[in-house]
Write a protein that holds these residues in place. Structure first.
Motif, PDB file in Angstrom:
ATOM      1  N   THR A 236      36.563  21.561  32.355  1.00 24.29           N
ATOM      2  CA  THR A 236      36.606  21.922  33.838  1.00 24.29           C
ATOM      3  C   THR A 236      38.316  21.900  34.249  1.00 24.29           C
ATOM      4  OG1 THR A 236      34.617  20.923  34.500  1.00 24.29           O
ATOM      5  CG2 THR A 236      35.937  21.475  36.261  1.00 24.29           C
ATOM      6  N   ILE A 237      38.890  22.944  34.909  1.00 28.35           N
ATOM      7  CA  ILE A 237      39.961  22.937  35.516  1.00 28.35           C
ATOM      8  C   ILE A 237      39.938  23.355  36.902  1.00 28.35           C
ATOM      9  CG2 ILE A 237      42.074  24.237  35.497  1.00 28.35           C
ATOM     10  CD1 ILE A 237      40.072  24.659  32.584  1.00 28.35           C
ATOM     11  N   LYS A 238      40.577  22.388  37.904  1.00 26.94           N
ATOM     12  CA  LYS A 238      40.343  22.582  39.224  1.00 26.94           C
ATOM     13  C   LYS A 238      41.705  23.214  39.772  1.00 26.94           C
ATOM     14  CE  LYS A 238      40.261  19.990  43.481  1.00 26.94           C
ATOM     15  NZ  LYS A 238      40.296  18.509  44.322  1.00 26.94           N
ATOM     16  N   VAL A 239      41.432  24.477  40.456  1.00 30.80           N
ATOM     17  CA  VAL A 239      42.768  25.350  40.743  1.00 30.80           C
ATOM     18  C   VAL A 239      42.443  25.427  42.486  1.00 30.80           C
ATOM     19  CG1 VAL A 239      43.547  27.656  40.751  1.00 30.80           C
ATOM     20  CG2 VAL A 239      42.217  26.555  38.584  1.00 30.80           C
ATOM     21  N   ASN A 240      43.853  25.163  43.061  1.00 29.51           N
ATOM     22  CA  ASN A 240      43.880  25.265  44.379  1.00 29.51           C
ATOM     23  C   ASN A 240      44.173  26.837  44.936  1.00 29.51           C
ATOM     24  OD1 ASN A 240      44.125  22.531  44.773  1.00 29.51           O
ATOM     25  ND2 ASN A 240      46.452  22.662  44.491  1.00 29.51           N
ATOM     26  N   ALA A 241      43.045  27.332  45.663  1.00 30.32           N
ATOM     27  CA  ALA A 241      43.075  28.577  46.025  1.00 30.32           C
ATOM     28  C   ALA A 241      43.196  28.921  47.609  1.00 30.32           C
ATOM     29  CB  ALA A 241      41.505  29.193  45.524  1.00 30.32           C
ATOM     30  N   PRO A 242      43.669  30.151  47.924  1.00 34.51           N
ATOM     31  CA  PRO A 242      43.415  30.358  49.207  1.00 34.51           C
ATOM     32  C   PRO A 242      42.173  30.407  49.695  1.00 34.51           C
ATOM     33  CG  PRO A 242      44.647  32.034  48.159  1.00 34.51           C
ATOM     34  CD  PRO A 242      44.010  31.287  47.288  1.00 34.51           C
ATOM     35  N   THR A 243      42.083  30.034  51.405  1.00 41.38           N
ATOM     36  CA  THR A 243      40.579  29.948  52.049  1.00 41.38           C
ATOM     37  C   THR A 243      40.237  31.106  52.686  1.00 41.38           C
ATOM     38  OG1 THR A 243      41.797  29.092  54.069  1.00 41.38           O
ATOM     39  CG2 THR A 243      41.309  27.429  52.416  1.00 41.38           C
ATOM     40  N   GLU A 244      41.264  32.170  52.934  1.00 42.65           N
ATOM     41  CA  GLU A 244      40.774  33.355  53.350  1.00 42.65           C
ATOM     42  C   GLU A 244      39.915  34.395  52.224  1.00 42.65           C
ATOM     43  OE1 GLU A 244      41.930  36.840  53.227  1.00 42.65           O
ATOM     44  OE2 GLU A 244      40.527  37.418  54.730  1.00 42.65           O
ATOM     45  N   SER A 245      38.930  34.875  52.410  1.00 37.29           N
ATOM     46  CA  SER A 245      38.140  35.659  51.633  1.00 37.29           C
ATOM     47  C   SER A 245      38.917  36.692  50.646  1.00 37.29           C
ATOM     48  CB  SER A 245      36.852  36.242  52.095  1.00 37.29           C
ATOM     49  OG  SER A 245      37.222  36.921  53.193  1.00 37.29           O
ATOM     50  N   ALA A 247      42.021  36.842  50.567  1.00 38.12           N
ATOM     51  CA  ALA A 247      43.408  36.319  49.561  1.00 38.12           C
ATOM     52  C   ALA A 247      42.600  35.658  48.397  1.00 38.12           C
ATOM     53  CB  ALA A 247      44.031  35.275  50.671  1.00 38.12           C
ATOM     54  N   ARG A 248      41.603  35.039  48.465  1.00 39.40           N
ATOM     55  CA  ARG A 248      40.853  34.210  47.423  1.00 39.40           C
ATOM     56  C   ARG A 248      40.366  35.293  46.476  1.00 39.40           C
ATOM     57  NH1 ARG A 248      37.060  28.982  47.659  1.00 39.40           N
ATOM     58  NH2 ARG A 248      39.240  28.449  48.629  1.00 39.40           N
ATOM     59  N   VAL A 249      39.835  36.261  46.855  1.00 33.31           N
ATOM     60  CA  VAL A 249      39.561  37.225  45.540  1.00 33.31           C
ATOM     61  C   VAL A 249      40.559  37.842  44.933  1.00 33.31           C
ATOM     62  CG1 VAL A 249      38.172  39.412  45.405  1.00 33.31           C
ATOM     63  CG2 VAL A 249      37.313  37.854  46.917  1.00 33.31           C
ATOM     64  N   SER A 250      41.655  38.036  45.733  1.00 36.18           N
ATOM     65  CA  SER A 250      42.877  38.767  45.084  1.00 36.18           C
ATOM     66  C   SER A 250      43.431  37.632  43.841  1.00 36.18           C
ATOM     67  CB  SER A 250      44.031  39.227  46.029  1.00 36.18           C
ATOM     68  OG  SER A 250      43.359  40.241  46.937  1.00 36.18           O
ATOM     69  N   PHE A 251      43.375  36.331  44.642  1.00 34.10           N
ATOM     70  CA  PHE A 251      44.252  35.309  43.751  1.00 34.10           C
ATOM     71  C   PHE A 251      43.356  35.099  42.355  1.00 34.10           C
ATOM     72  CE2 PHE A 251      43.626  30.985  42.608  1.00 34.10           C
ATOM     73  CZ  PHE A 251      45.024  30.338  42.272  1.00 34.10           C
ATOM     74  N   ILE A 252      41.638  35.181  42.471  1.00 36.31           N
ATOM     75  CA  ILE A 252      41.007  35.198  41.221  1.00 36.31           C
ATOM     76  C   ILE A 252      41.135  36.046  40.226  1.00 36.31           C
ATOM     77  CG2 ILE A 252      38.576  34.766  40.642  1.00 36.31           C
ATOM     78  CD1 ILE A 252      37.976  33.460  43.210  1.00 36.31           C
ATOM     79  N   GLU A 254      43.820  37.947  39.776  1.00 33.84           N
ATOM     80  CA  GLU A 254      45.044  37.737  39.163  1.00 33.84           C
ATOM     81  C   GLU A 254      45.117  36.806  38.177  1.00 33.84           C
ATOM     82  OE1 GLU A 254      49.887  37.504  40.261  1.00 33.84           O
ATOM     83  OE2 GLU A 254      48.310  37.563  41.781  1.00 33.84           O
ATOM     84  N   MET A 255      44.473  35.695  38.608  1.00 36.70           N
ATOM     85  CA  MET A 255      44.488  34.446  37.604  1.00 36.70           C
ATOM     86  C   MET A 255      43.671  34.875  36.554  1.00 36.70           C
ATOM     87  SD  MET A 255      42.529  30.830  38.611  1.00 36.70           S
ATOM     88  CE  MET A 255      40.943  31.681  38.649  1.00 36.70           C
ATOM     89  N   GLU A 256      42.529  35.621  36.512  1.00 37.14           N
ATOM     90  CA  GLU A 256      41.824  35.851  35.352  1.00 37.14           C
ATOM     91  C   GLU A 256      42.252  36.646  34.708  1.00 37.14           C
ATOM     92  OE1 GLU A 256      37.049  35.701  37.033  1.00 37.14           O
ATOM     93  OE2 GLU A 256      38.311  37.481  36.968  1.00 37.14           O
ATOM     94  N   GLU A 257      43.455  37.528  34.740  1.00 37.97           N
ATOM     95  CA  GLU A 257      44.164  38.259  33.943  1.00 37.97           C
ATOM     96  C   GLU A 257      45.417  37.677  33.236  1.00 37.97           C
ATOM     97  OE1 GLU A 257      43.464  41.358  33.082  1.00 37.97           O
ATOM     98  OE2 GLU A 257      41.464  41.556  34.424  1.00 37.97           O
TER      99      GLU A 257
END
Length: 380
Positions: A236-245, A247-252, A254-257
């Protein structure tokens, strides 16, 4: 008029060819590296299993024998009652529904599925139906683990098989008691996915590995800043992410790539004790050892013996059996295996034994017990 090519022109031609080859090599993309999306997934984003009891109608006399499958007649009785048709109790027991089969319907409800979305369903016979080919599944509610209806399935089955029988003979290709309905169910209820809860998300690795967890956290911190990710354990890796929907989708996305440094997998030998299959990965190495493996065979032959009494003795003819048991043990030669640091060398050394896959199951376990096999043994 013909032009004569001089050696200077030949050198010029080969120089251009060499430059073109070099440019092609430089333009070739590098070897594909693993991405985070290939080794980890966001926790909570998953599919849900759905199942339901249904009836397939329109079969060509290949349905269930209702005298042996009472739930088929009960199912069709309940269905007709919903349509306003009530059958007398006496006629229910005598139903001969050769064109109806009771089935179990299963499906996977994907994450973020919305009402009206179509999903595929699998249909499997649960009675003694000979074939579901040509049948149609009538409206079947699909329920989740909580007992709630999340989809409704209905449609014509696709059965990839064929069969024929006659005169006691039967020919069949593929499986006739199971089928599939593409886009055969519509989603009726939403399953909430906890993607936007809190100020962080958790990534779960497909396989527990501390090295991979550390590298995933390092790749995220390198891209989004130190402290953005923290490995909690080997999975398990805990990742800080934006709270706005958005922004969070864009963050995930980019992170997965993000690419990951390739790592050498742990040495493992997987043994299937039922089929005798053996699989070794590229990290398996072999130390120096000596092996002797002989075969033991037991042969039992039975010869019938007939005892015929004399004509005037009044006895009866009897038949007895005489058994002959032989035990043969083949000599096992002691074979020395050299140290092998590569998978190809390990395979070559094991092939030199000339043992069958079933024998290799015992040999590999003995080599591991002797400390000469540098790998983890996993029996499935």
């Amino acid at each position: 008029m013909h032009t004569i090519q001089t050696p200077h022109h030949n050198r010029h031609f080969w120089l251009l060819a060499a430059l073109w080859l070099l440019a092609s090599l430089l333009a070739t993309p590098a070897a594909h590296a693993n991405r985070i999306k290939e080794v980890a997934a966001v926790e909570g984003v998953r599919s849900n299993a759905l199942t339901g009891f249904g009836l397939v109608v329109g079969l060509d006399g290949t349905g269930d024998q209702t005298t042996q499958m009472p739930y088929t007649s009960q199912g069709i009785t309940n269905y007709l009652k919903q349509l306003g048709i009530t059958l007398p109790a006496a006629s229910i027991a005598s139903l001969q529904l050769k064109n109806v089969a009771a089935v179990l319907v299963t499906a996977q409800l994907p994450a973020f599925a919305r009402p009206g979305q179509a999903i595929d369903v699998n249909v499997s016979s649960m009675g003694n139906s000979k074939s579901l080919k040509g049948g149609m599944l009538i409206a079947t509610p699909l329920k989740g683990a909580d007992g709630e209806v999340y989809a409704m399935a209905q449609g014509n089955l696709i059965v990839a098989g064929a069969g024929a029988s006659g005169g006691g003979s039967k020919v069949q290709i593929n499986h006739l008691s199971a089928g599939r309905i593409p886009n055969g169910a519509q989603v009726e209820r939403v399953v909430l996915t906890p993607l936007l809860e809190g100020d962080s998300i958790n990534l779960g690795l497909e396989a527990s590995d501390f090295q991979t967890a550390r590298r995933v956290a390092q790749a995220i911190n390198k891209r989004f800043g130190e402290g953005s990710a923290k490995a909690l354990d080997g999975r398990t890796i805990k990742v800080n992410a934006p709270t706005e929907s958005d922004a969070r989708v864009s963050f995930i996305a980019e992170m997965e790539e993000l690419p990951l440094e390739s790592s050498v997998p742990s040495a493992k030998v997987v043994i299937n004790s039922r089929t005798g299959s053996i699989v070794l990965n590229g990290s398996v190495t072999l130390g120096s050892c000596a092996i002797a493996h002989g075969n033991l065979s037991v042969s039992i032959t039975t010869t019938p013996m007939v005892s015929q009494p004399n004509a005037m003795s009044g006895g009866t003819t009897t038949v007895t059996e005489k058994s002959n048991i032989q035990i043969r043990q083949e000599p096992g030669m002691l074979i020395q295996l050299p140290p092998s640091n590569q998978l190809s060398e390990v395979v070559r050394a094991l092939n030199a034994l000339g043992a069958t896959p079933q024998d290799l199951l015992a040999i590999l376990q003995a080599i591991k017990a002797a400390g000469a096999l540098n790998a983890e043994l996993e029996v499935i």
